[in-house]
Structures are given as C-alpha cells and as structure tokens.
Design a protein around this motif. Sequence first.
Motif, short mmCIF file in Angstrom:
data_model
loop_
_atom_site.label_atom_id
_atom_site.label_comp_id
_atom_site.label_asym_id
_atom_site.label_seq_id
_atom_site.Cartn_x
_atom_site.Cartn_y
_atom_site.Cartn_z
N MET A 217 0.83 -1.17 0.00
CA MET A 217 0.00 0.00 0.00
C MET A 217 0.88 1.25 0.00
N ALA A 218 0.56 2.18 -0.85
CA ALA A 218 1.35 3.40 -0.95
C ALA A 218 0.94 4.38 0.13
N LYS A 219 1.93 5.04 0.70
CA LYS A 219 1.65 6.06 1.70
C LYS A 219 1.50 7.41 1.03
N ARG A 220 0.87 8.34 1.72
CA ARG A 220 0.78 9.70 1.21
C ARG A 220 2.16 10.35 1.24
N LYS A 221 2.33 11.33 0.39
CA LYS A 221 3.59 12.07 0.43
C LYS A 221 3.65 12.86 1.73
N SER A 222 4.79 12.84 2.35
CA SER A 222 4.93 13.59 3.59
C SER A 222 5.08 15.07 3.29
N LEU A 223 4.68 15.86 4.22
CA LEU A 223 4.82 17.30 4.05
C LEU A 223 6.23 17.72 4.41
N ARG A 224 6.81 18.48 3.54
CA ARG A 224 8.16 18.95 3.80
C ARG A 224 8.10 20.33 4.39
N GLY A 225 9.09 20.66 5.17
CA GLY A 225 9.16 22.00 5.72
C GLY A 225 8.82 22.06 7.19
N LEU A 226 8.08 21.09 7.69
CA LEU A 226 7.74 21.12 9.10
C LEU A 226 8.77 20.36 9.94
N GLY A 227 9.34 19.32 9.38
CA GLY A 227 10.36 18.55 10.10
C GLY A 227 9.81 17.92 11.36
N ALA A 228 10.58 17.96 12.42
CA ALA A 228 10.17 17.36 13.69
C ALA A 228 9.58 18.40 14.64
N ARG A 229 9.25 19.54 14.11
CA ARG A 229 8.73 20.62 14.95
C ARG A 229 7.22 20.53 15.12
N TYR A 230 6.70 21.21 16.09
CA TYR A 230 5.29 21.47 16.33
C TYR A 230 4.49 20.29 16.88
N GLY A 231 5.04 19.12 16.99
CA GLY A 231 4.31 17.99 17.55
C GLY A 231 3.56 17.20 16.49
N ILE A 232 3.35 15.93 16.77
CA ILE A 232 2.74 15.03 15.79
C ILE A 232 1.27 15.37 15.55
N LYS A 233 0.55 15.78 16.59
CA LYS A 233 -0.87 16.06 16.44
C LYS A 233 -1.12 17.23 15.48
N LEU A 234 -0.37 18.30 15.63
CA LEU A 234 -0.53 19.45 14.74
C LEU A 234 -0.08 19.14 13.32
N ARG A 235 0.98 18.34 13.18
CA ARG A 235 1.45 17.98 11.84
C ARG A 235 0.43 17.11 11.12
N LYS A 236 -0.23 16.20 11.84
CA LYS A 236 -1.26 15.36 11.23
C LYS A 236 -2.47 16.19 10.81
N GLN A 237 -2.88 17.13 11.66
CA GLN A 237 -4.01 17.99 11.32
C GLN A 237 -3.68 18.85 10.09
N TYR A 238 -2.47 19.38 10.06
CA TYR A 238 -2.04 20.21 8.95
C TYR A 238 -2.01 19.40 7.65
N SER A 239 -1.48 18.19 7.71
CA SER A 239 -1.39 17.39 6.50
C SER A 239 -2.78 16.98 6.01
N LYS A 240 -3.70 16.69 6.92
CA LYS A 240 -5.07 16.34 6.54
C LYS A 240 -5.74 17.49 5.80
N ILE A 241 -5.62 18.69 6.33
CA ILE A 241 -6.22 19.86 5.70
C ILE A 241 -5.53 20.18 4.38
N HIS A 242 -4.22 20.04 4.33
CA HIS A 242 -3.45 20.34 3.12
C HIS A 242 -3.88 19.43 1.97
N PHE A 243 -3.96 18.12 2.21
CA PHE A 243 -4.34 17.19 1.15
C PHE A 243 -5.81 17.36 0.76
#
Length: 69
Positions: free
Chosen positions: A1-27
């Motif tokens: 199964m293919a994974k979604r492309k990861s978002l670049r630019g955020l790195g390990a900052r801001y916490g996993i919860k905010l990065r997941k919310q951001y990626s959901k809205i972005h896609f």
Amino acid sequence: MAKRKSLRGLGARYGIKLRKQYSKIHFQLKQERVCPECGSKKFGRTAVGIWECRRCNFKVAGTAYDIKI
C-alpha cells in the motif's frame, strides 16, 4: 500500500498532532474537484471560502478548506 507524500518543511517541529491535522487539511485542500456547473476539473479555491471554476467562471461560497454543495 502506498503512503501519502509527507509534508516537507515542518520537520520534527510542532508535535505530531498538529502535523497530522495540517497534512489532513493540506491534502483535502489540494485534491481535484469537479465544477458543479460545467463538469470540468478546473474547480479550486481562490480565497478563503470562495471557490471558482477557471473554465466557466462559476463562483460559489463554501467553507474554508472544502466545499459543500
């Protein structure tokens, strides 16, 4: 199964919860949509809450990240 492309630019900052919310809205925001008026796939967001077809210039107001018609 293919994974979604990861978002670049955020790195390990801001916490996993905010990065997941951001990626959901972005896609969700960048997905391809069909114009309800003419049926073309050139329907996108021009501003917050304003969605427009680039082919027939049909405009409609919706929510900030998605459109509900």
